[in-house]
Design an enzyme around this catalytic site. Structure first.
Site, PDB file in Angstrom:
ATOM      1  N   LEU A 100     -62.739  -7.343  -5.888  1.00 62.42           N
ATOM      2  CA  LEU A 100     -63.485  -8.192  -4.951  1.00 62.42           C
ATOM      3  C   LEU A 100     -63.413  -9.635  -5.442  1.00 62.42           C
ATOM      4  O   LEU A 100     -63.270  -9.880  -6.651  1.00 62.42           O
ATOM      5  CB  LEU A 100     -64.951  -7.759  -4.891  1.00 62.42           C
ATOM      6  CG  LEU A 100     -65.250  -6.377  -4.298  1.00 62.42           C
ATOM      7  CD1 LEU A 100     -66.747  -6.063  -4.389  1.00 62.42           C
ATOM      8  CD2 LEU A 100     -64.772  -6.275  -2.860  1.00 62.42           C
ATOM      9  N   ASP A 101     -63.563 -10.580  -4.513  1.00 65.29           N
ATOM     10  CA  ASP A 101     -63.601 -11.995  -4.896  1.00 65.29           C
ATOM     11  C   ASP A 101     -64.854 -12.270  -5.722  1.00 65.29           C
ATOM     12  O   ASP A 101     -65.835 -11.514  -5.639  1.00 65.29           O
ATOM     13  CB  ASP A 101     -63.666 -12.880  -3.639  1.00 65.29           C
ATOM     14  CG  ASP A 101     -62.441 -12.703  -2.762  1.00 65.29           C
ATOM     15  OD1 ASP A 101     -61.384 -12.309  -3.276  1.00 65.29           O
ATOM     16  OD2 ASP A 101     -62.573 -12.963  -1.548  1.00 65.29           O
ATOM     17  N   ALA A 102     -64.851 -13.398  -6.427  1.00 62.01           N
ATOM     18  CA  ALA A 102     -66.001 -13.744  -7.280  1.00 62.01           C
ATOM     19  C   ALA A 102     -67.302 -13.807  -6.474  1.00 62.01           C
ATOM     20  O   ALA A 102     -68.356 -13.355  -6.932  1.00 62.01           O
ATOM     21  CB  ALA A 102     -65.753 -15.071  -7.981  1.00 62.01           C
ATOM     22  N   LYS A 186     -62.036 -12.458   4.824  1.00 65.02           N
ATOM     23  CA  LYS A 186     -62.205 -13.894   5.092  1.00 65.02           C
ATOM     24  C   LYS A 186     -61.073 -14.399   5.992  1.00 65.02           C
ATOM     25  O   LYS A 186     -61.302 -15.187   6.908  1.00 65.02           O
ATOM     26  CB  LYS A 186     -62.224 -14.663   3.767  1.00 65.02           C
ATOM     27  CG  LYS A 186     -63.474 -14.364   2.946  1.00 65.02           C
ATOM     28  CD  LYS A 186     -63.392 -14.967   1.562  1.00 65.02           C
ATOM     29  CE  LYS A 186     -64.602 -14.555   0.730  1.00 65.02           C
ATOM     30  NZ  LYS A 186     -64.411 -14.754  -0.698  1.00 65.02           N
TER      31      LYS A 186
END
Ligand code: URA
Length: 229
Positions: A100-102, A186
């Site tokens: 997952l992204d930060a 996104k």
């Protein structure tokens, strides 16, 4: 356990290589050659491949609720690694299956079993991942059918796979994906003129997030095996 599973768990061989070796008569169970990979075996059987007695390695499988501003790599960078939250032996041997992204929160699976994580992330498996998404603008009409048909993301040659969109309210939706391209959620909302302001993964396959932020637990055997059929 099936013979092919036992051999797979005790070596680095691929599923295909294991089946091939068994069918070629290279595997012995209690001194008898067995060429049917579906044969049931037990840990206390003596299983030999190329003259070597095999022992199953015990892999570890965890789920975690990833806090915001943590990263899925094993070392700290601008943000701390989420492995800082896991206080077990040899934590550096674990990796995340489907990063997952930060700034994304929620369900993360961790393991030291590379074949298992490959099964979860490989596109042909089409393992479902469910995300709760907060949006900067109200969801436009027609987005659900666009996502179902697939959208063109910048820099990709193919449309996205069909994705299900459930509308929770004007600015909150639930999105189910069967693939995991870079920044996919996104980029999909950017492709329909919206922007993701919060992103939280709730579910992977049949596994539902059920621990608090920053907490983890081991997966049950049923959960681990749910990806292998
Ligand atoms: N899609 C994204 O854009 N980010 C994530 O972290 C996961 C899916």
């Amino acid at each position: 356990m099936r013979l092919d599973k036992f051999v797979g768990k005790s070596t680095e061989l691929t599923k295909h290589e294991v089946t091939h070796l068994i069918r070629e008569g290279k595997v012995f169970v209690n001194n008898e050659v067995i060429i049917n990979e579906a044969t049931q075996v037990h840990e206390n059987n003596q299983i030999v491949l190329n003259g070597q007695i095999l022992k199953t390695r015990s892999f570890r499988y965890l789920l975690m609720n990833k806090p915001q501003n943590t990263i899925c790599s094993n070392i700290d960078e601008v943000y701390p690694s989420l492995f800082n939250y896991v206080d077990i032996d040899k934590v550096s041997e674990l990796h995340v299956a489907g990063r997952l992204d930060a700034d994304t929160t929620g369900l993360v699976l961790m393991t030291d079993d590379g074949r298992w994580s490959f099964d979860i992330i490989r596109p042909t498996k089409q393992c479902k991942k469910v995300y709760r998404v907060g949006l900067s603008r109200s969801i436009a009409e027609g987005v659900a059918s666009k996502f179902l048909c697939g959208v063109q993301l910048q820099g990709e040659s193919k449309l996205t796979l069909p994705a299900e969109l459930e509308i929770i309210n004007r600015k909150e939706v639930r999105l189910t994906l069967m693939e995991g391209k870079y920044h996919q959620v996104k980029r999909m909302f950017a492709a329909v003129g919206n922007r993701v302001v919060s992103l939280h993964r709730e579910k992977i396959g049949n596994i539902i997030l059920d621990v608090d932020v920053g907490q983890w637990r081991y997966l049950t055997d049923d959960e681990v095996n749910s990806f292998t059929h």
